[in-house]
Design an enzyme around this catalytic site. Structure first.
Site, short mmCIF file in Angstrom:
data_model
loop_
_atom_site.label_atom_id
_atom_site.label_comp_id
_atom_site.label_asym_id
_atom_site.label_seq_id
_atom_site.Cartn_x
_atom_site.Cartn_y
_atom_site.Cartn_z
N CYS A 2 0.87 -1.17 0.00
CA CYS A 2 0.00 0.00 0.00
C CYS A 2 0.90 1.22 0.00
O CYS A 2 2.11 1.10 0.17
CB CYS A 2 -0.84 0.04 1.27
SG CYS A 2 -1.79 -1.45 1.55
N ARG A 27 1.53 1.58 -5.86
CA ARG A 27 1.70 0.58 -4.80
C ARG A 27 0.40 -0.14 -4.48
O ARG A 27 0.37 -1.06 -3.67
CB ARG A 27 2.20 1.27 -3.53
CG ARG A 27 3.49 2.02 -3.71
CD ARG A 27 3.91 2.68 -2.41
NE ARG A 27 4.19 1.69 -1.39
CZ ARG A 27 5.33 1.03 -1.26
NH1 ARG A 27 6.31 1.28 -2.09
NH2 ARG A 27 5.50 0.15 -0.31
N TRP A 74 -3.83 -1.86 -1.35
CA TRP A 74 -3.87 -3.09 -2.16
C TRP A 74 -4.22 -4.18 -1.17
O TRP A 74 -3.44 -4.51 -0.29
CB TRP A 74 -2.52 -3.34 -2.81
CG TRP A 74 -2.49 -4.49 -3.75
CD1 TRP A 74 -2.96 -4.53 -5.02
CD2 TRP A 74 -1.93 -5.79 -3.50
NE1 TRP A 74 -2.74 -5.75 -5.58
CE2 TRP A 74 -2.10 -6.55 -4.68
CE3 TRP A 74 -1.30 -6.38 -2.41
CZ2 TRP A 74 -1.67 -7.86 -4.79
CZ3 TRP A 74 -0.87 -7.69 -2.53
CH2 TRP A 74 -1.05 -8.42 -3.71
N ASN A 100 1.14 -0.18 5.92
CA ASN A 100 1.53 -0.93 4.72
C ASN A 100 2.25 -2.19 5.21
O ASN A 100 3.28 -2.07 5.87
CB ASN A 100 2.46 -0.04 3.88
CG ASN A 100 3.22 -0.80 2.80
OD1 ASN A 100 4.30 -0.41 2.40
ND2 ASN A 100 2.67 -1.88 2.31
N GLY A 101 1.68 -3.35 4.92
CA GLY A 101 2.32 -4.59 5.36
C GLY A 101 1.28 -5.56 5.90
O GLY A 101 0.11 -5.47 5.58
N GLU A 482 9.97 -12.84 -21.20
CA GLU A 482 9.70 -11.48 -20.75
C GLU A 482 8.64 -10.82 -21.65
O GLU A 482 7.74 -10.14 -21.15
CB GLU A 482 11.02 -10.69 -20.75
CG GLU A 482 10.91 -9.22 -20.43
CD GLU A 482 10.22 -8.89 -19.10
OE1 GLU A 482 9.99 -9.80 -18.30
OE2 GLU A 482 9.90 -7.71 -18.89
N LYS A 486 4.99 -9.32 -20.42
CA LYS A 486 4.55 -7.94 -20.67
C LYS A 486 3.16 -7.94 -21.29
O LYS A 486 2.29 -7.18 -20.89
CB LYS A 486 5.50 -7.21 -21.63
CG LYS A 486 6.82 -6.77 -21.10
CD LYS A 486 6.79 -5.68 -20.07
CE LYS A 486 6.68 -6.21 -18.70
NZ LYS A 486 7.84 -6.52 -17.96
N GLU A 489 0.33 -9.14 -18.75
CA GLU A 489 0.03 -8.32 -17.58
C GLU A 489 -0.66 -7.01 -17.91
O GLU A 489 -1.45 -6.52 -17.12
CB GLU A 489 1.28 -8.06 -16.72
CG GLU A 489 2.29 -7.13 -17.31
CD GLU A 489 3.46 -6.86 -16.37
OE1 GLU A 489 3.24 -6.70 -15.18
OE2 GLU A 489 4.59 -6.83 -16.87
N HIS A 505 6.61 -31.17 -28.10
CA HIS A 505 6.36 -32.02 -26.93
C HIS A 505 5.04 -31.68 -26.26
O HIS A 505 4.81 -32.04 -25.11
CB HIS A 505 7.53 -31.90 -25.94
CG HIS A 505 8.83 -32.35 -26.55
ND1 HIS A 505 9.11 -33.67 -26.82
CD2 HIS A 505 9.89 -31.64 -26.99
CE1 HIS A 505 10.29 -33.76 -27.38
NE2 HIS A 505 10.79 -32.55 -27.50
N LYS A 604 2.83 -2.25 -8.16
CA LYS A 604 4.23 -2.10 -8.58
C LYS A 604 5.18 -2.84 -7.66
O LYS A 604 6.13 -3.45 -8.10
CB LYS A 604 4.58 -0.61 -8.64
CG LYS A 604 6.00 -0.32 -9.08
CD LYS A 604 6.20 -0.70 -10.52
CE LYS A 604 7.60 -0.45 -11.02
NZ LYS A 604 7.86 -1.22 -12.25
#
Ligand code: F6R
Length: 609
Positions: A2, A27, A74, A100-101, A482, A486, A489, A505, A604
Site C-alpha cells: 500500500c 503501490r 492493495w 503498509n504490510g 519477458e 509484458k 500483464e 512435446h 508495482k
C-alpha cells in the site's frame, strides 16, 4: 502493499495527502482514505476504488486541518471496501493509523482486544493496531507506540495520529519502506520519494525499528527503547520531472523511451577510460573473493527473474561458472543448499519485493555472501545485502517493468565480463570487442525506438486475439518469456512463451489457423533449428511475426511479418529484441482499452508474500 502519507505543518493537510497518494497509487489502488484533525475531531473519509473516487466524494467538502494521514490500498486482509479502507481508528476515534504490510499475529490480538470490549469495524489486520494503541495508552503517546510495536509481529510501515497529541505524527517501519520529507515549518511522511519530491528534496530514510516523532518544526528519531538515533539527511537528486510522465501518454511508454539513457547511465562509470576493462568500484570484494564461490544462485521475481535467466547465460558463457536461477517464492521454501561458498545474487527493481528480501535474509542466515542488483538506493534489499550494484534507471512508475529489465541485463553483462576478466576466461581482445559493442547499445535502442508504426499496426491487427505464443531458443527464449509476461500483464491477452524446441512435446497442439506466434530468431548458434520450429508453426497456419537482426534476409521467407533490430553480438541482442516486445504489449493494451500503467489485480511493489 500500500502507499501511506502523513502531513504536519501550517497548510491544509488534505492538499499534500491527495497529491502524495496520487504518486503512490503504483503501490496499490483498490481503495483510498484520509484522516484529518480539524482542531476538535478527526474526520476520516474513505472510498473503495481509485483515489479519484475519494476525491470525488470529498471535493465539495474537503476536510480542514493541518495534521493528517492518508492511504492507498492493495488488499491483503479483507476485500476492497469502504469499511476495509484505511485509515483505521480505535473505539473512540481518537487514535488513527495507516499501515503498509501485514500484522501476522492480528487474529490473536483481535481476540484479546474483543475480550477487553473493543468493537471492530473492519476485517483488516490493521485495525488491531489502532485498538491496541488505545488499550496501552496511558498518557504518553510515544511510550504507547513502543508498546504496540513490542506486541505486533509481521511487516509494516505505520503512521499513527492521535487527537490527544495534535502537534505530531509518529511513524515507524519494519520490512516496508518509509521516508520523511523535511520541509520548512512542515514535514511530510510517505512510502516513497515520488510522493514528496514536489515539496522537498531533504529526507530521512527510516531504517527498520526506528521510530520518528514528526512535528512541524522537528523530527526526533529514536530506537525501540526510546533512545535517540542520529540520522544523516539524504538529499534526493532526482529531477522532479523524472517522476512524472514527461509528455508521454503513459509512464510505461515514457519508461520504454527512457531506456537508452537508463542503459547509458547504468554502464557509465563502469568502463575503464581506455575502454579495455569493466570496473566495478562499488564492489568492495577483492576480485579473488568474487571468483572464489563454487556456487552462484540468482533469485528474483517476475521480470527481474527473467533478467536473472539472461544473467545466468552471461555468467556461464563468459566467466564459465555454473549458475542456478530460481524464483524467490520457490527458493526460500525448498531448503536450498546454501553455505559460505555460495554467492546469492538477488535482483529487484524496487528493492522491496517481499519474497526476494526473504530469500536474501535466509541465504545470509545460512552463510552465503549476497549481492543485490537493484534500482532503489536505500531500499530494504540494498541495505540487507553484503554488496550492491545499482541499476541507474531512475524511478520506474508503470507497473510493467521495462527500463529496469534492460538495465538489469546491462549489469549482469558487466558483472559477467568483469568475472571473465579476472578469471581469464575471455581474451582481452574479446573483452574489448564486447565493451565496444556494449557502448553502442544505447544508440541502437534509440534506433529500435525510432519507428514504432509497424508495431502499432501489428498490435491493432492482432490485439483482439485471445492467445499469443512466443517462441525462441537460447537467449531468444529468455526474452520470449519477458515479452509474454509484458503482454499478459497489461493487455490481459493469454500469452505463453515456449522454448521453440519444446513445441512438439505438447504445445504444438494449441497452434491452429490464425494464432499469432512471435518468433525470435537472433541466436546464430541455433538459428537453423529455430527456423525449423518456425516452419512447424507455419505449417499449422499460425500467423508468425519474426524478430531478426538487420542483415538477416532468410527469416522473412518463412514468416508473415518481420521486425528487425540492429546487429550486435548475439549476447547483447536481448537488449534490443525486448524493445519491440515491450512496445507490442503496450500498443496491444491501448488497442484493447486497458489501463496500461495500472493493470488490474497488480501493484508495482509486492511487499507481501
Ligand atoms: C512485471 C513486473 C514484476 C516485477 C516483480 C519483481 O512487469 O514488474 O514482475 O518484476 O514483481 O519486482 P522487483 O523487481 O521490484 O523485485
Amino acid at each position: 502493499m500500500c502507499g501511506i502519507v502523513g502531513y504536519v505543518g501550517d497548510r491544509e493537510a488534505v492538499e499534500f495527502l491527495l497529491e502524495g497518494l496520487s504518486k503512490l497509487e503504483y503501490r496499490g489502488y483498490d481503495s483510498a482514505g484520509i484522516a484529518v484533525y480539524d482542531g476538535s475531531v478527526v474526520r476520516v473519509e474513505k472510498s473503495v476504488g481509485r483515489l479519484a473516487s475519494l476525491k470525488e466524494k470529498i471535493e465539495d467538502d474537503m476536510p480542514k486541518g493541518c495534521l493528517g494521514i492518508g492511504h492507498t490500498r492493495w488488499a491483503t486482509h479483507g476485500r476492497p471496501s469502504d469499511r476495509n479502507a484505511h485509515p483505521h481508528t480505535d473505539c473512540t476515534g481518537e487514535f488513527v493509523v495507516v499501515h503498509n504490510g501485514i500484522i501476522e499475529n492480528y487474529l490473536a490480538l483481535k481476540e484479546e482486544l474483543i475480550e477487553q470490549g473493543h468493537a471492530f469495524k473492519s476485517e483488516t489486520d490493521t485495525e488491531v493496531v489502532a485498538h491496541l494503541l488505545e488499550a496501552v495508552y496511558h498518557g504518553d503517546f510515544e511510550a504507547a507506540v513502543r508498546e504496540v510495536l513490542r506486541r505486533i509481529e509481521g511487516s509494516y510501515s505505520l503512521v499513527f495520529m492521535s487527537k490527544k497529541h495534535p502537534d505530531r505524527l509518529i511513524c515507524t517501519k519494519k520490512d516496508n519502506p518509509l521516508v520523511i520529507g523535511l520541509g520548512d515549518g512542515e514535514n511530510f511522511i510517505a512510502s516513497d520519494i515520488p510522493a514528496i519530491i514536489q515539496r522537498t528534496r531533504r529526507t530521512f530514510i527510516l531504517n527498520d525499528g526506528e521510530i520518528a516523532v514528526v512535528r512541524k518544526d522537528s523530527v526526533d528519531i529514536m530506537d525501540r527503547q526510546g533512545d535517540p538515533v542520529t540520522k544523516k539527511v539524504f538529499e534526493v537528486n532526482w529531477n522532479a520531472e523524472a517522476a512524472e510522465k514527461g509528455g508521454y501518454e503513459h509512464f510505461m511508454l515514457k519508461e520504454i523511451h527512457e531506456q537508452p539513457k537508463a542503459v547509458r547511465d547504468t554502464m557509465s562509470q563502469r568502463i575503464s577510460k581506455d575502454g579495455k576493462e569493466i570496473v566495478l568500484e562499488e564492489l568492495k570484494w577483492t576480485p579473488e573473493f568474487l571468483n572464489s564461490f563454487n556456487k552462484i544462485y540468482i533469485v528474483a521475481c517476475g521480470t527481474a527473474y527473467h533478467a536473472g535467466l539472461v544473467g545466468k547465460f552471461y555468467i556461464e558463457k563468459l566467466a564459465r561458472v555454473m549458475v542456478e536461477v530460481d524464483l524467490a517464492s520457490e527458493f526460500r521454501y525448498r531448503n536450498p543448499i546454501v553455505d559460505e561458498n555460495t554467492l546469492l545474487i538477488v535482483v529487484s527493481q524496487s528493492g522491496e519485493t517481499s519474497d526476494t528480501l526473504a530469500a536474501l535474509k535466509e541465504s545470509r542466515r545460512l552463510g552465503a555472501k549476497t549481492l543485490a542488483l537493484t534500482n532503489v538506493v536505500g531500499s530494504s534489499i540494498a541495505r540487507e545485502a553484503d554488496q550492491v550494484l545499482y541499476t541507474w534507471a531512475g524511478p520506474e512508475i508503470a507497473v510493467a517493468s521495462t527500463k529496469a529489465y534492460t538495465t538489469q541485463l546491462i549489469l549482469f553483462f558487466m558483472l559477467a565480463l568483469y568475472m571473465a576478466e579476472i578469471k581469464g576466461t575471455q581474451t582481452p581482445e574479446r573483452v574489448r570487442e564486447l565493451i565496444d559493442l556494449l557502448k553502442k547499445i544505447p544508440a541502437q535502442i534509440s534506433e529500435t525506438l525510432s519507428d514504432v508504426e509497424p508495431i502499432k499496426t501489428f498490435a491493432r491487427k492482432y490485439g483482439f486475439n485471445e492467445d499469443v505464443f512466443y517462441i525462441g531458443r537460447s537467449l531468444d527464449y529468455d526474452v520470449a518469456l519477458e515479452g509474454s509476461l509484458k503482454l499478459k500483464e497489461i493487455s490481459y491477452i493469454h500469452a505463453e512463451a515456449y522454448a521453440a524446441g519444446e513445441l512438439k512435446h505438447g504445445t504444438l497442439a494449441l497452434i491452429v489457423e490464425g494464432v499469432p506466434v512471435i518468433a525470435l530468431a537472433t541466436q546464430k548458434s541455433v538459428y537453423e533449428k529455430t527456423l525449423s520450429n518456425i516452419k512447424e508453426v507455419k505449417a499449422r497456419d499460425a500467423v508468425v511475426i519474426g524478430i531478426a537482426a538487420e542483415g538477416d534476409e532468410e527469416l522473412q521467407k518463412y514468416v508473415d511479418h518481420v521486425i528487425k533490430v540492429p546487429e550486435t553480438d548475439e549476447l547483447l541482442i536481448p537488449l534490443l529484441t525486448v524493445v519491440p516486445l515491450q512496445l507490442l504489449a503496450y500498443f496491444a493494451a491501448i488497442t484493447r482499452g486497458c489501463d496500461v500503467d495500472k493493470p488490474r489485480n497488480l501493484a508495482k511493489s509486492v511487499t507481501v508474500e
